[in-house]
Write a protein that holds these residues in place. Structure first.
Motif, PDB file in Angstrom:
ATOM      1  N   THR A 494      -6.881  12.787  -4.255  1.00 43.15           N
ATOM      2  CA  THR A 494      -6.656  11.510  -4.475  1.00 43.15           C
ATOM      3  C   THR A 494      -6.642  10.899  -4.190  1.00 43.15           C
ATOM      4  O   THR A 494      -7.328   8.936  -5.116  1.00 43.15           O
ATOM      5  CB  THR A 494      -7.014  11.400  -6.502  1.00 43.15           C
ATOM      6  OG1 THR A 494      -5.294  12.199  -6.222  1.00 43.15           O
ATOM      7  CG2 THR A 494      -7.583  13.073  -6.601  1.00 43.15           C
ATOM      8  N   GLY A 495      -4.915  10.479  -3.689  1.00 41.72           N
ATOM      9  CA  GLY A 495      -4.368   9.373  -3.581  1.00 41.72           C
ATOM     10  C   GLY A 495      -5.319   8.795  -2.055  1.00 41.72           C
ATOM     11  O   GLY A 495      -4.302   8.159  -1.459  1.00 41.72           O
ATOM     12  N   LEU A 496      -6.500   9.281  -1.097  1.00 41.87           N
ATOM     13  CA  LEU A 496      -6.597   8.724   0.010  1.00 41.87           C
ATOM     14  C   LEU A 496      -7.088   7.093   0.224  1.00 41.87           C
ATOM     15  O   LEU A 496      -5.922   6.681   1.139  1.00 41.87           O
ATOM     16  CB  LEU A 496      -8.020   9.973   0.536  1.00 41.87           C
ATOM     17  CG  LEU A 496      -8.016   9.360   2.040  1.00 41.87           C
ATOM     18  CD1 LEU A 496      -7.222   9.820   2.770  1.00 41.87           C
ATOM     19  CD2 LEU A 496      -9.376   9.908   2.435  1.00 41.87           C
ATOM     20  N   ASP A 497      -7.582   6.963  -1.155  1.00 38.69           N
ATOM     21  CA  ASP A 497      -7.703   5.364  -0.593  1.00 38.69           C
ATOM     22  C   ASP A 497      -6.359   4.191  -0.522  1.00 38.69           C
ATOM     23  O   ASP A 497      -6.423   3.419  -0.165  1.00 38.69           O
ATOM     24  CB  ASP A 497      -8.759   4.963  -1.879  1.00 38.69           C
ATOM     25  CG  ASP A 497     -10.079   5.242  -1.671  1.00 38.69           C
ATOM     26  OD1 ASP A 497     -10.077   5.589   0.277  1.00 38.69           O
ATOM     27  OD2 ASP A 497     -10.824   5.411  -2.506  1.00 38.69           O
ATOM     28  N   TRP A 498      -5.621   4.931  -1.606  1.00 42.59           N
ATOM     29  CA  TRP A 498      -4.338   4.360  -1.646  1.00 42.59           C
ATOM     30  C   TRP A 498      -3.796   4.294  -0.554  1.00 42.59           C
ATOM     31  O   TRP A 498      -2.811   4.085   0.294  1.00 42.59           O
ATOM     32  CB  TRP A 498      -3.524   4.851  -2.371  1.00 42.59           C
ATOM     33  CG  TRP A 498      -1.901   5.052  -2.685  1.00 42.59           C
ATOM     34  CD1 TRP A 498      -1.133   3.813  -3.001  1.00 42.59           C
ATOM     35  CD2 TRP A 498      -1.033   5.856  -1.948  1.00 42.59           C
ATOM     36  NE1 TRP A 498       0.647   3.608  -2.328  1.00 42.59           N
ATOM     37  CE2 TRP A 498       0.059   4.958  -2.040  1.00 42.59           C
ATOM     38  CE3 TRP A 498      -1.061   6.694  -1.390  1.00 42.59           C
ATOM     39  CZ2 TRP A 498       1.479   5.408  -1.496  1.00 42.59           C
ATOM     40  CZ3 TRP A 498       0.299   7.729  -1.201  1.00 42.59           C
ATOM     41  CH2 TRP A 498       1.647   7.342  -1.089  1.00 42.59           C
TER      42      TRP A 498
END
Length: 596
Positions: A494-498
């Protein structure tokens, strides 16, 4: 029924105790059987109803026990129905566990099929029964409600089409099997829950073209997204057409063929449609009699099955259970809990000294999909978030037995734990062999109140054929302990974009693995070269956090410890590339590229 007495002789179940010292040791209050005949009417058979009836008879040989079942069969293997349709269970008779005759002969039960209870009067202690259109009244001392559940019928125009069928009882299964034998070629299954998946696989095994429709974002909605992706890929391998995030909008007839319209404007032709979009408690006739039910129609009971009405008890699929993790009331429609609660309700009715409370449920469940097994226990993300509970998620991909022994396969595990205490909140597993064992151990640990780090200390059987010296359950404990003590820090898909925008993504797999597919912005430094490359990493990071990743999370943890020991801000991807690909699903190619 059991009553106090000064006599010292008791017949209890299958044991006979005649010595006063033995009796006082087992039942200090000196209980014996009353010769007064008690009349117990049970509404509904199958798992819950027949379980309470059988236990009551073992407790009291004098009681008059009447079971009223509105269907044709009072005791059948409803969990086996899809396998009869699919041909693995060949003989319909194998589905019939007991018959009214066998139950009368073995347990002296008065079982009456085709008897529909349409109402009851708690004050008068009577039930109103309809048989072939004729109504009559029946008195009782205790009334047990185990009516089960019925198939939910969403507001889809055309559900009354003659080719649309449910799969809830033996008659349903026989009808579907007959349609298959008669030459059905195209099947549409509405709903990809447990029964829907099993029905789809069974129909495909019979040679039909099968399309599986699920309105939720993914099949088997109780599973987390990254676990459900593994199941949907297995369904595709079986040749089943999987449509996720799509609903049926109407069903129309065209020359004797069902035309199923979908929310994406597609139209499917089918000569067999299975409706499996959920169930609802079969309690409508009883709520009008003053019975307390929740908003979903499930009967509200206390911890021993008592309803709000005197001498009226309830159990099984029609009852609202309390979730052992979230404390939320919900319906748990599983055979195991229904059978177990039948025994406990019978003990409470008999006022036996051994009467115990019905436990709160974890909802442990399992099913086969092709070559995979999917199993779960406890809460998932959605239920934890609805309850406002904080959680940390662990992803692991260990082998089910020693890797050096032939045939080892991966067990994909996901475990939710409480961030502060390590309490196990829920677990899910998907894979080949060994999934059932691990989920059962985790469910047992949850019931015992063990924390995730306590799993390290469980003494599990080991042989290369069956497990590893560090069993997958032990590995859950190791990872949980590392997270709780700060030895590792996790980041998630879920934190890939971050990670792509704010971190140095460090892929520590081999160059060949990296070339086969990697996150676009990732830099490849194999973990075995990392100690000699720290200066390079510092320069590349330029003060940014380092998001480490590998294939399954093991090598990235080693790399994380190297980086953390050097004073660098590092986190490791939970479950590695295996979890990332599964979470991204069909969108994986948007974030993952190949060098060759």
């Amino acid at each position: 029924m059991l009553v106090k007495s000064a006599r010292h002789s008791v017949a209890f179940g299958e044991n006979y105790v005649s010595d006063s010292l033995q009796l006082d040791a087992i039942y200090p209050l000196g209980y014996i059987w009353s010769m007064e005949k008690t009349k117990i009417v049970i509404v509904g058979g199958v798992a819950g109803g027949m379980s309470v009836a059988a236990r009551l008879r073992r407790l009291d040989q004098n009681a008059e026990i009447i079971v009223l079942e509105q269907g044709e069969h009072v005791s059948f293997a409803n969990c086996g129905l899809p396998y009869y349709v699919g041909g693995e269970i060949v003989d319909e008779a194998q589905l019939l566990v007991q018959t009214p005759q066998s139950l009368r002969e073995s347990l002296n039960l008065d079982v009456r099929t085709h008897h529909q209870v349409i109402s009851f009067d708690a004050a008068a202690k009577t039930v109103r029964v309809s048989v072939a259109g004729q109504e009559s009244e029946l008195s009782y001392d205790h009334l047990v409600l185990a009516p089960g559940a019925v198939a939910a019928r969403p507001p889809i125009p055309g559900l009354d089409h003659p080719l649309v069928h449910t799969l809830r009882d033996v008659k349903d299964a026989a009808t579907l099997k007959s349609m298959v034998v008669s030459g059905a070629k195209h099947a549409v299954v509405l709903g990809a829950g447990f029964i829907g998946l099993e029905a789809a696989e069974g129909l495909k095994a019979q040679g039909l073209n099968v399309t599986l429709i699920e309105m939720a974002p993914h099949v088997l909605p109780p599973l987390e997204q990254e676990m459900a992706w593994l199941v949907s890929q297995e369904l595709l391998e079986l040749g089943i057409d999987v449509r996720e995030g799509i609903a049926a909008t109407k069903i129309e007839d065209q020359n004797g063929v069902a035309q199923v319209s979908l929310s994406d404007q597609d139209v499917l032709s089918a000569d067999l449609v299975v409706l499996s979009v959920g169930t609802r408690p079969a309690t409508a006739p009883f709520a009008a009699c003053g019975l307390a039910c929740d908003e979903q129609g499930a009967i509200i009971t206390d911890e021993q099955g008592r309803t709000n009405l005197a001498n009226v008890w309830a159990l099984g699929d029609a009852v609202a259970s309390v979730d052992a993790v979230t404390g939320v009331s919900r319906s748990v429609q599983l055979a195991g809990p229904a059978n177990r609660s039948g025994r406990l309700v019978a003990d409470a009715i008999g006022n036996t000294p051994c009467a115990r409370q019905i436990p709160k449920l974890f909802g442990t469940a399992i099913l086969r999909v092709g070559s995979l097994t999917a199993a779960m226990t406890g809460a998932n993300r959605a239920s934890l978030e609805r309850a406002g509970m904080e959680y940390t998620t662990l992803h692991l991909h260990p082998l089910h037995h020693a890797g050096y022994f032939p045939g080892a396969s991966q067990v994909h595990l996901l475990v939710h734990i409480e961030p502060e205490t390590g309490k196990i909140l829920g677990a899910q597993g998907v894979g080949g062999a060994g999934v059932d064992k691990r989920i059962d151990v985790l469910a047992t640990a949850m019931r015992a109140g063990l924390t995730a780090p306590d799993l390290i200390d469980i003494d599990l059987a080991y042989s290369p054929l069956y497990g590893s010296a560090k069993d997958p359950v032990t590995m859950v404990g190791f990872l949980a302990d590392n997270v709780l003590t700060g030895q590792t820090k996790l980041w998630y898909p879920t934190g890939l974009d971050w990670a792509r925008k704010q971190c140095l993504i460090l892929d520590v797999r081999t160059p060949d693995e990296f070339a086969s597919g990697h996150v676009l912005e990732a830099v490849n430094i194999p973990h075995v070269e990392l100690r000699e490359s720290l200066a390079k990493v510092v320069a590349l990071a330029a003060g940014r956090p380092i998001a480490v990743m590998c294939q399954s999370g093991v090598r990235s943890y080693i790399a994380h410890r190297i980086l953390a020991s050097a004073g660098l801000d590092s986190q490791t991807l939970s479950g590695g590339m295996l979890t990332l690909r599964a979470y991204l699903g069909a969108n994986a190619d948007d974030a993952i590229t190949k060098s060759r």
